[in-house]
Motif scaffolding. Structure first.
Motif, PDB file in Angstrom:
ATOM      1  N   ARG A   1       0.712  -1.361  -0.151  1.00 52.32           N
ATOM      2  CA  ARG A   1      -0.084   0.088   0.060  1.00 52.32           C
ATOM      3  C   ARG A   1       0.583   1.188  -0.051  1.00 52.32           C
ATOM      4  NH1 ARG A   1      -5.377   1.006   3.463  1.00 52.32           N
ATOM      5  NH2 ARG A   1      -5.853   2.959   2.833  1.00 52.32           N
ATOM      6  N   ALA A   2       1.979   1.306   0.815  1.00 52.18           N
ATOM      7  CA  ALA A   2       2.749   2.490   1.034  1.00 52.18           C
ATOM      8  C   ALA A   2       3.496   2.816  -0.380  1.00 52.18           C
ATOM      9  CB  ALA A   2       3.856   2.251   2.080  1.00 52.18           C
ATOM     10  N   VAL A   3       3.952   1.578  -0.977  1.00 48.40           N
ATOM     11  CA  VAL A   3       4.672   1.557  -2.275  1.00 48.40           C
ATOM     12  C   VAL A   3       3.915   2.208  -3.297  1.00 48.40           C
ATOM     13  CG1 VAL A   3       5.788   0.286  -4.268  1.00 48.40           C
ATOM     14  CG2 VAL A   3       6.548  -0.187  -1.581  1.00 48.40           C
ATOM     15  N   PHE A   4       2.543   1.685  -3.446  1.00 49.32           N
ATOM     16  CA  PHE A   4       1.417   2.053  -4.480  1.00 49.32           C
ATOM     17  C   PHE A   4       1.280   3.466  -4.359  1.00 49.32           C
ATOM     18  CE2 PHE A   4      -2.796   3.032  -5.750  1.00 49.32           C
ATOM     19  CZ  PHE A   4      -2.568   2.402  -7.172  1.00 49.32           C
ATOM     20  N   VAL A   5       0.995   3.974  -2.976  1.00 46.78           N
ATOM     21  CA  VAL A   5       0.793   5.214  -3.059  1.00 46.78           C
ATOM     22  C   VAL A   5       1.998   6.356  -3.227  1.00 46.78           C
ATOM     23  CG1 VAL A   5       0.145   7.126  -0.988  1.00 46.78           C
ATOM     24  CG2 VAL A   5      -1.173   5.049  -1.211  1.00 46.78           C
ATOM     25  N   LEU A   6       3.132   5.876  -2.733  1.00 44.67           N
ATOM     26  CA  LEU A   6       3.986   6.951  -2.990  1.00 44.67           C
ATOM     27  C   LEU A   6       4.400   6.979  -4.262  1.00 44.67           C
ATOM     28  CD1 LEU A   6       6.399   5.747  -0.086  1.00 44.67           C
ATOM     29  CD2 LEU A   6       5.141   7.958  -0.018  1.00 44.67           C
ATOM     30  N   ARG A   7       4.277   5.938  -5.089  1.00 43.99           N
ATOM     31  CA  ARG A   7       4.907   5.554  -6.518  1.00 43.99           C
ATOM     32  C   ARG A   7       3.933   6.383  -7.203  1.00 43.99           C
ATOM     33  NH1 ARG A   7       9.117   6.467  -9.831  1.00 43.99           N
ATOM     34  NH2 ARG A   7       8.833   5.405 -11.785  1.00 43.99           N
ATOM     35  N   GLU A   8       2.733   5.655  -7.282  1.00 46.36           N
ATOM     36  CA  GLU A   8       1.377   6.032  -8.418  1.00 46.36           C
ATOM     37  C   GLU A   8       0.751   7.321  -8.309  1.00 46.36           C
ATOM     38  OE1 GLU A   8       1.028   4.007 -11.087  1.00 46.36           O
ATOM     39  OE2 GLU A   8       2.811   2.835 -10.435  1.00 46.36           O
ATOM     40  N   VAL A   9       0.729   7.755  -6.852  1.00 38.04           N
ATOM     41  CA  VAL A   9      -0.034   9.082  -6.481  1.00 38.04           C
ATOM     42  C   VAL A   9       1.186   9.985  -6.584  1.00 38.04           C
ATOM     43  CG1 VAL A   9      -1.576  10.102  -4.970  1.00 38.04           C
ATOM     44  CG2 VAL A   9      -1.751   7.530  -5.197  1.00 38.04           C
ATOM     45  N   PHE A  10       2.192   9.851  -5.999  1.00 39.11           N
ATOM     46  CA  PHE A  10       3.058  11.143  -5.453  1.00 39.11           C
ATOM     47  C   PHE A  10       4.309  10.745  -6.555  1.00 39.11           C
ATOM     48  CE2 PHE A  10       0.550  10.431  -1.807  1.00 39.11           C
ATOM     49  CZ  PHE A  10      -0.168  11.651  -1.589  1.00 39.11           C
ATOM     50  N   ALA A  11       4.439   9.934  -7.083  1.00 36.61           N
ATOM     51  CA  ALA A  11       5.495   9.928  -8.259  1.00 36.61           C
ATOM     52  C   ALA A  11       7.019  10.005  -7.556  1.00 36.61           C
ATOM     53  CB  ALA A  11       5.487  10.870  -9.274  1.00 36.61           C
ATOM     54  N   PHE A  12       7.152   9.397  -6.440  1.00 34.07           N
ATOM     55  CA  PHE A  12       8.400   9.263  -5.713  1.00 34.07           C
ATOM     56  C   PHE A  12       9.377   8.349  -6.395  1.00 34.07           C
ATOM     57  CE2 PHE A  12       6.452  11.255  -1.906  1.00 34.07           C
ATOM     58  CZ  PHE A  12       7.412  12.466  -1.799  1.00 34.07           C
ATOM     59  N   GLY A  13      10.669   8.634  -6.340  1.00 36.69           N
ATOM     60  CA  GLY A  13      11.633   7.631  -7.201  1.00 36.69           C
ATOM     61  C   GLY A  13      11.629   6.163  -6.380  1.00 36.69           C
ATOM     62  N   TYR A  14      12.134   5.157  -6.780  1.00 36.49           N
ATOM     63  CA  TYR A  14      12.378   4.069  -6.234  1.00 36.49           C
ATOM     64  C   TYR A  14      13.183   4.016  -5.037  1.00 36.49           C
ATOM     65  CZ  TYR A  14       9.589   2.066 -10.207  1.00 36.49           C
ATOM     66  OH  TYR A  14       8.439   1.832 -10.720  1.00 36.49           O
ATOM     67  N   ASP A  15      14.209   4.683  -5.183  1.00 36.10           N
ATOM     68  CA  ASP A  15      15.326   4.938  -4.228  1.00 36.10           C
ATOM     69  C   ASP A  15      14.802   5.717  -2.877  1.00 36.10           C
ATOM     70  OD1 ASP A  15      17.351   3.646  -5.577  1.00 36.10           O
ATOM     71  OD2 ASP A  15      18.194   5.575  -6.380  1.00 36.10           O
ATOM     72  N   ASP A  16      13.779   6.494  -3.074  1.00 37.10           N
ATOM     73  CA  ASP A  16      13.356   7.331  -1.920  1.00 37.10           C
ATOM     74  C   ASP A  16      12.201   6.153  -1.287  1.00 37.10           C
ATOM     75  OD1 ASP A  16      14.706   9.772  -2.154  1.00 37.10           O
ATOM     76  OD2 ASP A  16      13.215  10.531  -3.583  1.00 37.10           O
ATOM     77  N   ILE A  17      11.544   5.645  -2.256  1.00 37.15           N
ATOM     78  CA  ILE A  17      10.739   4.705  -1.572  1.00 37.15           C
ATOM     79  C   ILE A  17      10.830   3.619  -0.998  1.00 37.15           C
ATOM     80  CG2 ILE A  17       8.573   3.037  -2.194  1.00 37.15           C
ATOM     81  CD1 ILE A  17       8.028   4.943  -4.699  1.00 37.15           C
ATOM     82  N   ALA A  18      12.268   2.826  -1.441  1.00 34.63           N
ATOM     83  CA  ALA A  18      12.850   2.006  -0.518  1.00 34.63           C
ATOM     84  C   ALA A  18      13.282   2.393   0.814  1.00 34.63           C
ATOM     85  CB  ALA A  18      14.201   1.541  -1.564  1.00 34.63           C
ATOM     86  N   ALA A  19      13.894   3.583   0.788  1.00 37.60           N
ATOM     87  CA  ALA A  19      14.258   4.214   2.054  1.00 37.60           C
ATOM     88  C   ALA A  19      13.345   4.323   2.915  1.00 37.60           C
ATOM     89  CB  ALA A  19      15.095   5.330   2.023  1.00 37.60           C
ATOM     90  N   SER A  20      12.128   4.823   2.450  1.00 40.10           N
ATOM     91  CA  SER A  20      10.617   4.781   3.332  1.00 40.10           C
ATOM     92  C   SER A  20      10.242   3.372   3.869  1.00 40.10           C
ATOM     93  CB  SER A  20       9.609   5.224   2.344  1.00 40.10           C
ATOM     94  OG  SER A  20       9.989   6.632   1.960  1.00 40.10           O
ATOM     95  N   VAL A  21      10.455   2.390   3.181  1.00 41.81           N
ATOM     96  CA  VAL A  21       9.657   0.979   3.564  1.00 41.81           C
ATOM     97  C   VAL A  21      10.841   0.105   3.895  1.00 41.81           C
ATOM     98  CG1 VAL A  21       7.698   1.549   2.001  1.00 41.81           C
ATOM     99  CG2 VAL A  21       9.716   0.177   1.144  1.00 41.81           C
TER     100      VAL A  21
END
Length: 305
Positions: A122-142
């Motif tokens: 859910r967090a990955v989907f929201v950060l990527r599909e809605v807010f367009a964060f980069g994969y590296d930033d998302i990886a650090a988040s989760v």
């Protein structure tokens, strides 16, 4: 400007964005407020000289806190009496209608669908599909590798696409028009008019949390059954002294609020595709209705908050 003032200024600027991230991960405005409070306390201890990108940094902090809150609430949701629905979100005039991606992402139908993902998905989907964060930033988040996040994002995106219809309506005027049409048909006993607004396989879900009397059947499917229940409910409200029905902007979708005096009794949110209601949600749990005391601003762009 002092360091304390600088921390506060940066956080305040991004607060609507951070709240939106937390709400889409949690489906709860109340829990999102708690997450933002905890996140600010952590942010206030950070050496600003070490922060290269405030938006990414704070998004990571909020995501971690939201995931922790989501995991802690998992058991409560499993033990919840009846269907569990997200808290409806009362929006300010700066609503999401002009941003279709944002409006879809906070719709009740989307939030209900996201409940079937794992917390990380859910967090990955929201950060990527809605807010367009980069994969590296998302990886650090989760706390996952970028490669793992990329695969998770793909699976979550395909899952959502296979189960979610095109979103609508798209603008505030259309939302108001459809809400008025629904209220008129339901409160005047216009069965034909109400049926014309319902998809044949429309589903209606009621969430009381076992804390207040609700309809006996909490999940109903089919236009005739749903229309009958809604007509009985809203006509009874319309006739009863001291009760009133008002249109509200919840989750960028048509919605109506039912009051006894100044006390909010229920909120009905309508999930509409191609001008017909495909899903309806009746929230009666007083704990969830308490969040509607405050109108929120949501955004994907802090410059527009």
């Amino acid at each position: 400007m002092s360091t304390t003032d600088e921390h506060a200024a940066r956080f305040t600027l991004l607060r609507p964005l951070l709240f939106t991230i937390a709400y889409e991960i949690l489906g709860s405005a109340t829990e999102s407020d708690d997450v933002l409070q905890d996140s600010y306390l952590r942010w206030a201890q950070v050496d600003l000289a070490t922060v290269r990108d405030t938006k990414s940094y704070l998004a990571q902090v909020v995501t971690r806190q939201a995931l922790s809150a989501l995991r802690l609430s998992a058991r409560r949701r499993e033990e919840y009496i009846g269907p569990w629905l997200p808290e409806p979100l009362l929006l300010t005039e700066h609503d999401a209608a002009s941003d279709l991606v944002l409006a879809e992402s906070v719709s009740m139908g989307m939030l209900v669908l996201l409940e079937s993902l794992t917390p990380d998905e859910r967090a990955v989907f929201v950060l990527r599909e809605v807010f367009a964060f980069g994969y590296d930033d998302i990886a650090a988040s989760v706390g996952k590798s970028a490669a793992a996040v990329r695969q998770m994002a793909y699976r979550a995106r395909e899952y959502v696409r296979s189960r979610r219809n095109r979103f609508g309506p798209y603008d505030r005027a259309r939302i108001a028009e459809l809400t008025e049409k629904f209220m008129t048909a339901a409160t005047t006993g216009d069965l034909a008019g109400l049926l014309s607004m319902l998809a044949p396989n429309v589903t209606w879900t009621t969430d009381s949390g076992g804390k207040i009397t609700a309809v006996r059947q909490l999940v109903m499917t089919g236009a005739e059954q749903v229309a009958t229940i809604l007509l009985n409910l809203l006509q009874a409200v319309h006739r009863r002294p001291g009760m009133r029905i008002e249109p509200v902007n919840c989750n960028s979708e048509p919605a109506v609020a039912i009051y006894t005096g100044d006390h909010l009794e229920a909120v009905l949110v309508l999930d509409i595709v191609d001008d017909v209601i495909v899903n309806g949600y009746g929230i009666r749990n007083p704990d969830k209705l308490a969040a509607l005391a405050i109108a929120r601003t949501i955004t994907r762009d802090p410059g527009r908050a």
